[in-house]
Write a protein that holds these residues in place. Structure first.
Motif, PDB file in Angstrom:
ATOM      1  N   PHE B  14      51.245  47.738  33.896  1.00  0.00           N
ATOM      2  CA  PHE B  14      52.190  47.292  32.867  1.00  0.00           C
ATOM      3  C   PHE B  14      51.641  47.815  31.555  1.00  0.00           C
ATOM      4  CE2 PHE B  14      52.341  43.960  36.174  1.00  0.00           C
ATOM      5  CZ  PHE B  14      53.668  44.114  36.562  1.00  0.00           C
ATOM      6  N   ALA B  19      47.543  46.142  36.587  1.00  0.00           N
ATOM      7  CA  ALA B  19      47.650  44.846  37.266  1.00  0.00           C
ATOM      8  C   ALA B  19      47.109  44.943  38.691  1.00  0.00           C
ATOM      9  CB  ALA B  19      49.094  44.374  37.271  1.00  0.00           C
ATOM     10  N   PRO B  38      40.341  35.375  40.487  1.00  0.00           N
ATOM     11  CA  PRO B  38      40.616  34.576  39.290  1.00  0.00           C
ATOM     12  C   PRO B  38      42.071  34.735  38.834  1.00  0.00           C
ATOM     13  CG  PRO B  38      38.725  36.047  38.968  1.00  0.00           C
ATOM     14  CD  PRO B  38      39.349  36.422  40.262  1.00  0.00           C
ATOM     15  N   GLY B  40      45.235  35.933  37.044  1.00  0.00           N
ATOM     16  CA  GLY B  40      45.573  37.224  36.452  1.00  0.00           C
ATOM     17  C   GLY B  40      44.892  38.399  37.111  1.00  0.00           C
ATOM     18  N   SER B  41      44.293  38.194  38.285  1.00  0.00           N
ATOM     19  CA  SER B  41      43.582  39.304  38.928  1.00  0.00           C
ATOM     20  C   SER B  41      44.523  40.225  39.711  1.00  0.00           C
ATOM     21  CB  SER B  41      42.478  38.762  39.841  1.00  0.00           C
ATOM     22  OG  SER B  41      43.006  37.851  40.768  1.00  0.00           O
ATOM     23  N   GLY B  42      45.811  39.869  39.790  1.00  0.00           N
ATOM     24  CA  GLY B  42      46.777  40.779  40.403  1.00  0.00           C
ATOM     25  C   GLY B  42      47.231  40.391  41.791  1.00  0.00           C
ATOM     26  N   SER B  44      49.498  38.003  42.882  1.00  0.00           N
ATOM     27  CA  SER B  44      50.955  37.906  43.029  1.00  0.00           C
ATOM     28  C   SER B  44      51.605  39.277  42.890  1.00  0.00           C
ATOM     29  CB  SER B  44      51.537  36.954  41.986  1.00  0.00           C
ATOM     30  OG  SER B  44      51.041  35.652  42.177  1.00  0.00           O
ATOM     31  N   THR B  45      51.070  40.081  41.980  1.00  0.00           N
ATOM     32  CA  THR B  45      51.610  41.429  41.798  1.00  0.00           C
ATOM     33  C   THR B  45      51.486  42.240  43.094  1.00  0.00           C
ATOM     34  OG1 THR B  45      50.980  41.353  39.472  1.00  0.00           O
ATOM     35  CG2 THR B  45      51.485  43.516  40.379  1.00  0.00           C
ATOM     36  N   GLU B 166      50.310  30.885  47.020  1.00  0.00           N
ATOM     37  CA  GLU B 166      49.879  29.538  46.625  1.00  0.00           C
ATOM     38  C   GLU B 166      50.811  28.439  47.136  1.00  0.00           C
ATOM     39  OE1 GLU B 166      48.364  29.021  42.727  1.00  0.00           O
ATOM     40  OE2 GLU B 166      47.789  31.110  42.492  1.00  0.00           O
ATOM     41  N   HIS B 198      44.224  29.189  45.655  1.00  0.00           N
ATOM     42  CA  HIS B 198      43.063  28.864  44.837  1.00  0.00           C
ATOM     43  C   HIS B 198      42.215  27.780  45.484  1.00  0.00           C
ATOM     44  CE1 HIS B 198      43.504  31.329  41.290  1.00  0.00           C
ATOM     45  NE2 HIS B 198      44.801  31.086  41.286  1.00  0.00           N
TER      46      HIS B 198
END
Ligand SMILES: Nc1ncnc2c1ncn2[C@@H]1O[C@H](COP(=O)(O)OP(=O)(O)OP(=O)(O)O)[C@@H](O)[C@H]1O
Ligand SMILES: [Mg+2]
Lengths: 295, 242
Positions: B14, B19, B38, B40-42, B44-45, B166, B198
């Motif tokens: 992005f 990502a 962690p 924002g580590s990608g 879901s992307t 999740e 998580h």
């Protein structure tokens, strides 16, 4: 007032209310689904009436009317579907979409009006009614065309309700209306669903146009009144539920019929607006609630 | 294990943010692969890129059962049985639960009418989603049952590879146990599962192997118990020891 007179006024109010419901439901479904007011809706009614007139007058009689009843809504469905890509889609990510779409749909309305004038000229026309004469019911006589109008109107409204509630496409339209982000996230073709919504709204407008055109004269500016009436009905009734504007339409139809009888044609609009303002002062969200955007 | 789902050099940026970067791994048929990392580590992307919902990758290749699938449309992928759930509650609140299941099945796999209804019923049975909730609006359900509804919706689309994002977040312990059982049940039916979570106990409890991501990249992949003792992984989660 005699009972007989009362019954006649009641019936004419119901017929009128059915037509208003048919005009308003398209406006309301587009508002609840896409979140825009389509100011071209009135000209959809007019264009539908003209196309129906063209078809029915070239064939004549009941078969002509029937063919018009098929071709006008199909044409308007296609036009409505295509117009979504021109009027609303380009602005769908703009935060000012509500205002922008007022401008684009008003522009479309004026263009369609000019096209009607260009194609069919300024002279008034009337669609030949498929049935004539009166029906005698329990010693009272009703215009056959009025009865036909009422029955078909209710049928179309029921069909639309069934489509939205039970069909797969209707379900997807409701889903996209309720949570656009989720629908997009899950890979639904939201643009197609929105275009379908406008197309269906335009098709119902065409059927309303067909029937209004067979009891009144039509001219190129004929869409103004249906748009006005639909707006009144939608604001008056709210859109909390699919049936809200329909109920409101019948109330408006009855108020109009009674005030025409009691105070004359001249005063009817003022009385309608007066009552509407009173209702909105007491219930600003409309008679049946405005906030909950669902179908 | 054979490479049932094979990811090769998958990437997505992005702007300047990578990502997901040069991601490669394989999942065996019937395997449960846990994915940790962690915020924002990608993670879901990565799911977005595999399913193309809502967007595809910039680069890389994906193979399912030996056939290349990254050029297929997202509906074609759904028909092949590559199905995902979403981290946020992707539900239509005013629609009934059954309508929520049906609309997903109809719009993504193109199945309609009676067949769609049959799939919805069958999925409710498999997952154990109470059928007396079917006619209630989804928004009226407690979060736990909304999660169940999302899993039921995914199962109704006939997954061969199920990507769960999740599924147990914001649930209490007894509910997390339910999620664990549901994952095992689905896996026993032969469904290959990729699980982002998580909650480490759930993740290590069900996963055959664990993949750990940081800043869009794979930093560890292997046996769950070993991976969570890996100093690189501990550092990624807890920061550098002083
Ligand atoms: N559509 C998007 N546009 C721009 N940036 C995005 C988009 N989607 C994700 N990102 C960014 O990509 C990075 C990875 O996001 P992603 O949602 O995949 O993380 P995650 O591992 O799932 O995190 P979490 O555990 O919080 O769910 C984040 O920095 C995020 O801000
Ligand atoms: Mg995530």
């Amino acid at each position: 007032m005699e009972l007989e007179t009362l019954l006649y006024i009641l019936v004419s109010g119901l017929v009128l209310g059915g037509l208003y419901a048919l005009m308003a439901i398209g406006l309301s479904v587009v508002w609840t689904t896409i979140g825009v007011f389509n100011f071209a809706h009135g000209t959809f009614v007019a264009l539908g009436a003209y196309i129906a007139w063209q078809v029915s007058s070239s064939l004549g009689g009941a078969p002509g009317f029937l063919l018009g009843a098929v071709i006008a809504p199909i044409s308007l469905f296609i036009i409505g579907y295509a117009l979504h890509y021109a009027l609303i889609k380009p602005f769908e990510r703009n935060p000012n979409i509500v205002l922008l779409s007022v401008i684009t749909t008003l522009a479309a309305a004026s263009i369609i009006e000019s096209l009607i004038q260009l194609i069919w000229g300024p002279r008034e026309k009337q669609i030949e009614a498929p049935v004539s004469g009166n029906l005698e019911v329990a010693g009272l006589s009703f215009s056959a065309q009025d009865i036909l109008t009422f029955v078909v109107t209710l049928f179309i409204l029921a069909l639309l309700a069934w489509f939205l509630k039970r069909s797969g496409t209707g379900r997807a339209m409701r889903a996209a209306a309720q949570n656009r982000e989720a629908a997009q996230l899950m890979g639904f073709n939201v643009t197609h669903l929105y275009a379908l919504t406008i197309g269906i709204a335009a098709a119902t407008a065409a059927i309303a146009g067909l029937f209004i055109g067979s009891i009144r004269f039509i001219n190129p500016t004929f869409g103004v009144d249906p748009l006005m009436k639909s707006l009144i009905v939608v604001i008056f009734g709210g859109v909390a539920h699919f049936t809200s504007p329909i109920l409101a339409a019948f109330i408006v139809g009855l108020i109009e019929a009674f005030s025409v009888y009691l105070f004359g044609l001249y005063w009817a609009p003022s009385i309608l607006f007066g009552l509407m303002i009173i209702v909105l002062l007491i219930k600003p969200e409309g008679l049946f609630g405005f906030q909950r955007k669902t179908l | 294990m054979s490479d049932f789902l094979k990811i090769q050099g998958l990437g997505k940026s992005f702007g300047a943010l990578r990502a997901v970067h040069d991601m490669s791994f394989s999942v065996g048929k019937g395997e449960i692969l846990g994915i940790a990392g962690p915020n924002g580590s990608g993670k879901s992307t990565l799911f977005n890129l595999i399913t193309k919902i809502p967007f595809p990758a910039d680069s890389g290749q994906i193979f399912l059962d030996g056939k290349r699938i990254d050029r297929l449309s997202n509906t074609a992928l759904t028909k092949l049985g590559v199905i995902r759930t979403f981290q946020r509650e992707a539900l239509f609140g005013s629609l009934s639960c059954i309508d929520n299941i049906l609309v997903a099945v109809e719009q993504t796999s193109g199945v309609r009418g009676r067949e769609a209804e049959r799939l919805a019923d069958e999925a409710s049975d498999i997952v154990g989603f109470p059928k007396n909730f079917h006619n209630m609006p989804a928004a009226a359900l407690p979060v736990f049952y909304q999660k169940q509804l999302m899993i039921t919706t995914a199962v109704a689309q006939n997954p061969r590879v199920l990507l769960l994002d999740e599924p147990a977040s914001s649930l209490i312990d007894s509910e997390i146990d339910w999620v664990r059982d549901a994952i095992m049940t689905l896996n026993k039916r032969g469904i290959t599962i990729l699980l982002i979570e998580h909650i480490l106990s759930l993740l290590t409890g069900v996963s055959d192997r664990l993949l750990v991501m940081e800043q869009g990249q794979k930093i560890a992949l292997g046996d769950a118990a070993e991976v969570i003792r890996d100093p690189v992984v501990i550092e990624a989660f807890l920061g550098k020891p002083q």
